[in-house]
Design a protein around this motif. Sequence first.
Motif, PDB file in Angstrom:
ATOM      1  N   LEU A  92      -2.523   5.600  -3.969  1.00 38.69           N
ATOM      2  CA  LEU A  92      -1.874   4.133  -4.176  1.00 38.69           C
ATOM      3  C   LEU A  92      -0.794   4.243  -5.323  1.00 38.69           C
ATOM      4  O   LEU A  92       0.183   3.680  -5.325  1.00 38.69           O
ATOM      5  N   LYS A  93      -1.282   5.164  -6.368  1.00 38.51           N
ATOM      6  CA  LYS A  93      -0.298   5.564  -7.380  1.00 38.51           C
ATOM      7  C   LYS A  93       0.711   6.118  -6.941  1.00 38.51           C
ATOM      8  O   LYS A  93       1.981   5.844  -7.617  1.00 38.51           O
ATOM      9  N   ASN A  94       0.615   7.243  -6.228  1.00 38.15           N
ATOM     10  CA  ASN A  94       1.698   7.978  -5.727  1.00 38.15           C
ATOM     11  C   ASN A  94       1.978   8.131  -3.997  1.00 38.15           C
ATOM     12  O   ASN A  94       1.482   9.175  -3.600  1.00 38.15           O
ATOM     13  N   PRO A  95       2.404   6.978  -3.495  1.00 45.50           N
ATOM     14  CA  PRO A  95       2.216   7.082  -2.153  1.00 45.50           C
ATOM     15  C   PRO A  95       3.334   7.651  -1.399  1.00 45.50           C
ATOM     16  O   PRO A  95       3.164   8.170  -0.147  1.00 45.50           O
ATOM     17  N   GLN A  96       4.207   8.399  -2.225  1.00 38.54           N
ATOM     18  CA  GLN A  96       5.170   9.058  -1.418  1.00 38.54           C
ATOM     19  C   GLN A  96       4.656  10.511  -0.704  1.00 38.54           C
ATOM     20  O   GLN A  96       3.696  11.213  -1.270  1.00 38.54           O
ATOM     21  N   ASP A  97       4.895  10.612   0.621  1.00 37.73           N
ATOM     22  CA  ASP A  97       4.327  11.699   1.273  1.00 37.73           C
ATOM     23  C   ASP A  97       2.952  11.674   1.449  1.00 37.73           C
ATOM     24  O   ASP A  97       2.143  12.749   1.869  1.00 37.73           O
ATOM     25  N   SER A  98       2.295  10.608   1.346  1.00 39.91           N
ATOM     26  CA  SER A  98       0.741  10.539   1.395  1.00 39.91           C
ATOM     27  C   SER A  98       0.163   9.421   2.389  1.00 39.91           C
ATOM     28  O   SER A  98       1.067   8.759   2.794  1.00 39.91           O
ATOM     29  N   SER A 273     -11.594  -1.773  -2.152  1.00 38.23           N
ATOM     30  CA  SER A 273     -11.517  -2.937  -3.159  1.00 38.23           C
ATOM     31  C   SER A 273     -11.339  -2.294  -4.453  1.00 38.23           C
ATOM     32  O   SER A 273     -10.701  -2.485  -5.237  1.00 38.23           O
ATOM     33  N   ALA A 274     -12.293  -1.243  -4.636  1.00 36.46           N
ATOM     34  CA  ALA A 274     -12.486  -0.491  -5.914  1.00 36.46           C
ATOM     35  C   ALA A 274     -11.186   0.075  -6.554  1.00 36.46           C
ATOM     36  O   ALA A 274     -10.705  -0.084  -7.517  1.00 36.46           O
ATOM     37  N   ALA A 275     -10.518   0.608  -5.209  1.00 38.16           N
ATOM     38  CA  ALA A 275      -9.198   1.530  -5.464  1.00 38.16           C
ATOM     39  C   ALA A 275      -8.129   0.635  -5.865  1.00 38.16           C
ATOM     40  O   ALA A 275      -7.285   0.594  -6.720  1.00 38.16           O
ATOM     41  N   HIS A 276      -8.087  -0.310  -5.010  1.00 37.37           N
ATOM     42  CA  HIS A 276      -7.211  -1.659  -5.290  1.00 37.37           C
ATOM     43  C   HIS A 276      -7.198  -2.280  -6.752  1.00 37.37           C
ATOM     44  O   HIS A 276      -6.259  -2.423  -7.441  1.00 37.37           O
ATOM     45  N   ALA A 277      -8.320  -2.504  -7.090  1.00 37.15           N
ATOM     46  CA  ALA A 277      -8.673  -3.226  -8.491  1.00 37.15           C
ATOM     47  C   ALA A 277      -8.064  -2.087  -9.523  1.00 37.15           C
ATOM     48  O   ALA A 277      -7.720  -2.606 -10.654  1.00 37.15           O
ATOM     49  N   ALA A 278      -8.432  -0.793  -9.361  1.00 29.23           N
ATOM     50  CA  ALA A 278      -8.122  -0.017 -10.380  1.00 29.23           C
ATOM     51  C   ALA A 278      -6.544   0.325 -10.485  1.00 29.23           C
ATOM     52  O   ALA A 278      -5.969   0.257 -11.514  1.00 29.23           O
ATOM     53  N   SER A 281      -5.082  -4.229 -11.086  1.00 30.43           N
ATOM     54  CA  SER A 281      -5.405  -4.861 -12.307  1.00 30.43           C
ATOM     55  C   SER A 281      -6.254  -3.822 -13.287  1.00 30.43           C
ATOM     56  O   SER A 281      -6.927  -4.363 -14.115  1.00 30.43           O
ATOM     57  N   ARG A 282      -5.876  -2.650 -13.114  1.00 31.17           N
ATOM     58  CA  ARG A 282      -6.386  -1.537 -14.098  1.00 31.17           C
ATOM     59  C   ARG A 282      -7.878  -1.999 -14.530  1.00 31.17           C
ATOM     60  O   ARG A 282      -8.679  -1.605 -15.647  1.00 31.17           O
TER      61      ARG A 282
END
Length: 612
Positions: A92-98, A273-278, A281-282
Amino acid sequence: MATVAKTEGIKAFSATHDWESADYEPTLPVSEMSNPLTRNIDRAPASSIVKMLQACDAQMFQEKSGAAYERLLSDQVAKSLMEVAKRVQLILKNPQDSLIVLSGCGTSGRLAFFITSGFNRELRRLNHSAVCSYIIAGGDRALFSSQEATEDDPISGALSLKKVSEGKKRVLFIGISCGLSAPFVAGQLDFCLQHPDVYTPVLVGFNPTHQARNEPIPGCTFTFHSVVTKMRELAKMQKAFLINPVLGPEAISGSSRMKGGSATKILLEVVFSAAHAANFSRTPITYNGILQHMRSYGKVLDITYSQTEGIAALMEAAGRSLQCGRGLCYLSWGFLGLLGLIDASECKPTFGADYKDIQGFVGGGCKELGSKEGDLNLMGAESGIAHIDFLHNVLPCLTDKDTVLLLYSHSDDVDEVAKLARRVREKTSNMHAVYHQTDGDTAAQQGEINKLCSSTLNFIWPQATPASMGLQHMWELSTKLVLNAVSTGAHILKGKVYQNYMIDLQVTNSKLYCRATCLLQRLSGHPKSLCEEALLKAIYQVDKLTEDIMTCNLTTHTHTARKVKKVVPLALVCLLTGYSIKEAQSHLEQKPIVREAVEACLREQTLFSGSL
Ligand code: F6P
């Protein structure tokens, strides 16, 4: 005499033993075992069926210290979920090429689609690029209709993964196979293991790893078991992940759409959900956060099954419709509707049902649901899933003998629900509803819809839900449980289940072929070779197996089996009575309720043995 003694012996044994003990059905993986809790589900009234299903579902959340297997709430499972959530967050943080790819067969593939769509939708809402893709064996056509054969094709699995991830530098692959058994998924996992620079494989399933299927896969050097063994090694270095809690045997043996499907949804939603919240919403991904989220799904079971009577009434209505050859229709709006479609499509392989027995329809159909291949309506009548298809193809012929179930929530366009409900009510009074709302929210038209319906299951959810869990996910799981209960119960009432076995399953892939052979062994007490012979005779409709048939491969057998009805009951009647195929067929025609036909044969067999 030996036959009966064996069958009786198994019955007594199963009823008294705990499925977790080492000597309980020792040759079967947990996902194929019969659940001692539902031994007599075929004779139970609707209200008891619901209670049995509730008890089976509750097994998912049992926490046993010193248990033989990992469970949903086990330490190791929570830790693996945390690690996989962290990988999702990285993407999610670095979606390019992933890319994240979810894949499976049958219900597992449909849930891959369901979860992918929900997650991507949420990302798009936040102006984030969609990072998730799905694969289902058999392509999009399999989303809403049963296409069991591709489950056996590991090459097609690997190629579809290669295609969807073309050009990507980092891929998190999540393969779902409840029984750790589908060659399609094994092929994909093996492909990941061949390309570790790009792919990180994750396996979701519900057997301990030593019970992964170890049968040779034609044309391959690997089995599901050998792939899992390699993954276990890599898991020690976190280069692969195994999420395989044991849930206890399914209520109907092998019916992994039930607990297997629910747990798949729970586990993957917790991860996403955990990844999304991280990411957004940090909120850090923590062990306690993961466990708390998992536990909140346990509450969904409590809330849903607090309406046992209502669920039982729906089950009875649907059972009456099926008993007189009429159908059950799910009419729905938005994503709850997808669960209706998923539930309906699995009845074919599980109960040998016709697609018209249970059908799902959702608002704008495929376009609304966002499948990759677009408009499946072009693929023929079986794929017509929009309300417009319902209005054209089903409504004109509806009678009071059909059951219609509206599935909607407070966040749907309730005006539209009321409009359609009025039209349905003109044709049948046998209309019911499942309605989800939050405490305090009411829709103006709800009173009218309630009056139009003979019964409404109204779920009122607390406003203050656990932070990590969307209300939508609760409604979805709750709807899934209700629909699984209604469709399973209706088929039980129709006599499509013997004890807790799917006696009229379709034999359309290698897993189902093995399941059918095992069932014949179990019910007839005859050796495997004789049972397989009887199965083949039933498939090819012959009394003597020719050289040609004997040399055909399993794919030809399962392909041919698609065209024959009641293959397993036919084989069983032949095995128990020595009848020819024609005689067995006419016996089954005289007793169309499969369970009764089988019981009559077993009774005759007992009398015959007794008189010897
Ligand atoms: O082949 C039929 C089936 O058993 C479906 O009922 C099920 O959804 C699908 O296979 C996938 O099974 P698994 O998740 O164990 O691979």
